[in-house]
Design an enzyme around this catalytic site. Structure first.
Site, mmCIF file in Angstrom:
data_model
loop_
_atom_site.group_PDB
_atom_site.id
_atom_site.type_symbol
_atom_site.label_atom_id
_atom_site.label_comp_id
_atom_site.label_asym_id
_atom_site.label_seq_id
_atom_site.Cartn_x
_atom_site.Cartn_y
_atom_site.Cartn_z
ATOM 1 N N CYS A 162 13.517 10.550 7.866
ATOM 2 C CA CYS A 162 13.618 10.069 9.248
ATOM 3 C C CYS A 162 15.059 10.178 9.728
ATOM 4 C CB CYS A 162 13.107 8.649 9.357
ATOM 5 S SG CYS A 162 13.808 7.562 8.118
ATOM 6 N N LYS B 27 0.862 -1.184 0.000
ATOM 7 C CA LYS B 27 0.000 0.000 0.000
ATOM 8 C C LYS B 27 0.894 1.227 0.000
ATOM 9 C CE LYS B 27 -1.582 2.461 3.343
ATOM 10 N NZ LYS B 27 -1.330 3.786 2.745
ATOM 11 N N GLU C 99 10.148 15.319 16.130
ATOM 12 C CA GLU C 99 10.748 15.195 14.799
ATOM 13 C C GLU C 99 10.238 16.375 13.956
ATOM 14 O OE1 GLU C 99 9.769 11.426 13.005
ATOM 15 O OE2 GLU C 99 11.632 11.413 11.855
ATOM 16 N N GLU D 299 10.430 0.693 10.527
ATOM 17 C CA GLU D 299 11.395 1.797 10.419
ATOM 18 C C GLU D 299 10.639 3.032 10.841
ATOM 19 O OE1 GLU D 299 14.383 1.203 9.992
ATOM 20 O OE2 GLU D 299 14.373 -0.776 9.067
HETATM 21 O O1 SSN Z 1 13.028 8.691 5.759
HETATM 22 C C1 SSN Z 1 13.520 7.587 5.784
HETATM 23 C C2 SSN Z 1 14.542 7.050 4.831
HETATM 24 C C3 SSN Z 1 15.738 7.880 4.733
HETATM 25 C C4 SSN Z 1 16.864 7.203 4.007
HETATM 26 O O2 SSN Z 1 16.735 6.065 3.539
HETATM 27 O O3 SSN Z 1 17.915 7.803 3.912
#
Ligand code: SSN
Length: 488
Positions: A294, A184, A391, A260
């Site tokens: 992230c 999804k 964040e 994650e």
């Molecule tokens: O936001 C998450 C992934 C960031 C990344 O893979 O560098």
């Protein structure tokens, strides 16, 4: 408004669900609009899946599981490798599509095609290296065979910020391991996944191995899939808040999970750092993807002796950044994903300023069309400010100071998150101490981006469970089977 090139590309993006190898309408022909965050204009209208559509996608993945697991690893590998080649061939289309639906500058979108594509190549190489063990038991009475089996049908919920890479980072190891997939993509940026799945089909992927549904009712459609006893694995990239709820739902069926989740990355600059390198690293760690990663540096923790110098150098760089629609030449900062993201950046900056922080660059939302926020530097951020805890997910670089190494470690670890940290020092011994002392799953030592398909990506504490990419990534989709055979 879209131009002719954009229109031709958008016309080539499927508008339907992909289930059991067929493109199909959602129940009752329901659809929803996808918008360009830079202008707010509708750019495409696609199928809006119902819970029944979601279950059909799972039916197809379950039906294809046995034959996909029995497909020779070399065949699985070849399909992934062809998909990698097709992604390279369609690099410009994929990049433009991501810029249109998500807003990131085109140069960065091209970078994401490179990064996202690498997961296909890496796992095409890993597919043929799934091994086991064979040996006599200690008693000498039996032969022990340890083999690796695919986990089974897997469900992926992917985020809007890296529309290609977050899909390939999950799909590629699953396919390499012999698992079938339901995915999804996010409601805000579904088009890249739909386009990518077309490429997977062109690469030779059999019907039912990957199934895609797009929807505006994420929990209503995902819930029954997660609750279905035929599902074996759930993988999610997104906020800790949502991840926690998904883990609870997955616990009912004792599913394997990979999560994650959120980050609050510290970026620590010691007084012995090479400040030029620290400034370059900061620009990448903070402003990559308009701060919407992230892994974005969230808290700049800078030694008090070098804080003014560091702050004025980053502020000078930030003040000259070009803001605009990601398709325009030279743009470094595109729009944020939506109004809520802008409101959050405004609140975090206002809160920090009300507690005594100074704005050195930017600081405000940009009035007019689209969801833009000025690239911003704030300094003298006081302990207790919301921006040090939450964040940011926007282009705001917030600086606080420390006076010795123990204080830097205490501040850096003072968060429930533990995804990534960045440390700048020229003292090798100190660098090694930081690897041991900082509570994060990943670390950049004198570098502002760590992501790589060959590296195990993931966090500790409330930043998640499991690793994606690297040698570890395929094991998220394999389960260990032990068989005993009498020796005589
Ligand atoms: O936001 C998450 C992934 C960031 C990344 O893979 O560098």
């Amino acid at each position: 408004m879209t131009n002719e090139t954009e229109k031709t590309l958008l016309d080539a993006v499927p508008t339907q669900l992909f289930i059991g190898g067929e493109w199909t309408d959602a129940a009752e022909g329901r659809t929803f609009d996808v918008r360009d965050p830079a202008t707010g204009a509708v750019i495409h209208t696609i199928a809006d899946a119902s819970p029944a559509d979601g279950i059909k996608a799972l039916d197809a993945a379950v039906a294809a599981q046995e034959s996909w697991a029995a497909t020779p690893p070399r065949t699985r590998s070849d399909i992934l490798r062809r998909a990698f080649d097709l992604v390279q061939e369609h690099k410009e289309d994929l990049a433009l599509l991501m810029t249109l639906e998500m807003g990131k500058p085109l140069a960065e979108a091209r970078g994401e095609v490179g990064y996202g594509g690498e997961f296909l190549r890496w796992f095409s190489e890993e597919a043929v290296r799934i091994t086991g063990r064979y040996g006599l038991n200690p008693e000498g009475t039996g032969r022990m065979v340890v083999s690796q089996r695919p986990v089974g049908p897997s469900f992926f919920i992917t985020p809007w910020n890296f529309p290609l890479a977050m899909a390939t980072r999950k799909i590629a190891p699953a396919l390499a391991a012999g698992c079938t997939v339901v995915i999804k993509p996010p409601e805000l940026t579904p088009l890249t996944t739909l386009y990518f799945v077309k490429l997977l089909v062109e690469a030779g992927l059999p019907a039912g191995v990957v199934n895609v549904f797009t929807t505006t009712s994420s929990s209503a459609v995902s819930g029954p899939i997660i609750a279905d006893p035929r599902l074996r694995k759930l993988s999610f990239t997104g906020s800790t808040e949502v991840g926690r709820k998904l883990i609870a739902q997955a616990a009912e069926g004792v599913l394997r999970v990979s999560m994650e989740l959120g980050g609050n990355a510290p970026f620590v600059v010691f007084d012995d750092a090479d400040i030029d390198k620290a400034v370059d690293g900061a620009m990448l760690a903070k402003f990559r993807n308009i701060g919407q990663a992230c892994t974005a540096a969230n808290r700049f923790i800078v030694h008090e002796k070098v804080a003014d110098d560091f702050a004025s150098r980053v502020a000078e760089r930030v003040a000259s950044m070009k803001v605009g629609r990601g398709t325009e030449d030279g743009v470094q900062i595109g729009p944020l994903i939506d109004d809520k993201a802008v409101a959050k950046a405004v609140d975090l900056v206002d809160d920090a300023v009300s507690r005594g922080a100074t704005v050195l660059a930017g600081g405000k939302a940009i009035e007019g069309e689209g969801t833009f926020f000025e690239p911003t530097v704030i300094t003298e951020v006081a302990a207790g400010s919301d921006i040090l805890r939450e964040e940011i997910f926007g282009p705001v670089l917030a600086i606080a100071t420390f006076s010795d190494e123990d204080e830097a470690v205490r501040l850096a670890n003072d968060t429930e998150y533990g995804l990534v940290s960045y440390v700048f020092t020229q003292d090798l011994a100190r660098g090694h101490r930081m690897i041991d002392r900082l509570e994060t799953g990943m670390m950049g030592l004198n570098v502002g981006v760590v992501s790589n398909a060959a590296a195990p990506f993931g966090g500790v504490k409330q930043s998640g469970v499991g690793r994606e990419g690297g040698l570890e990534g395929i094991h998220e989709y394999l389960s260990t089977k032990y068989t005993l055979i009498p020796a005589d």
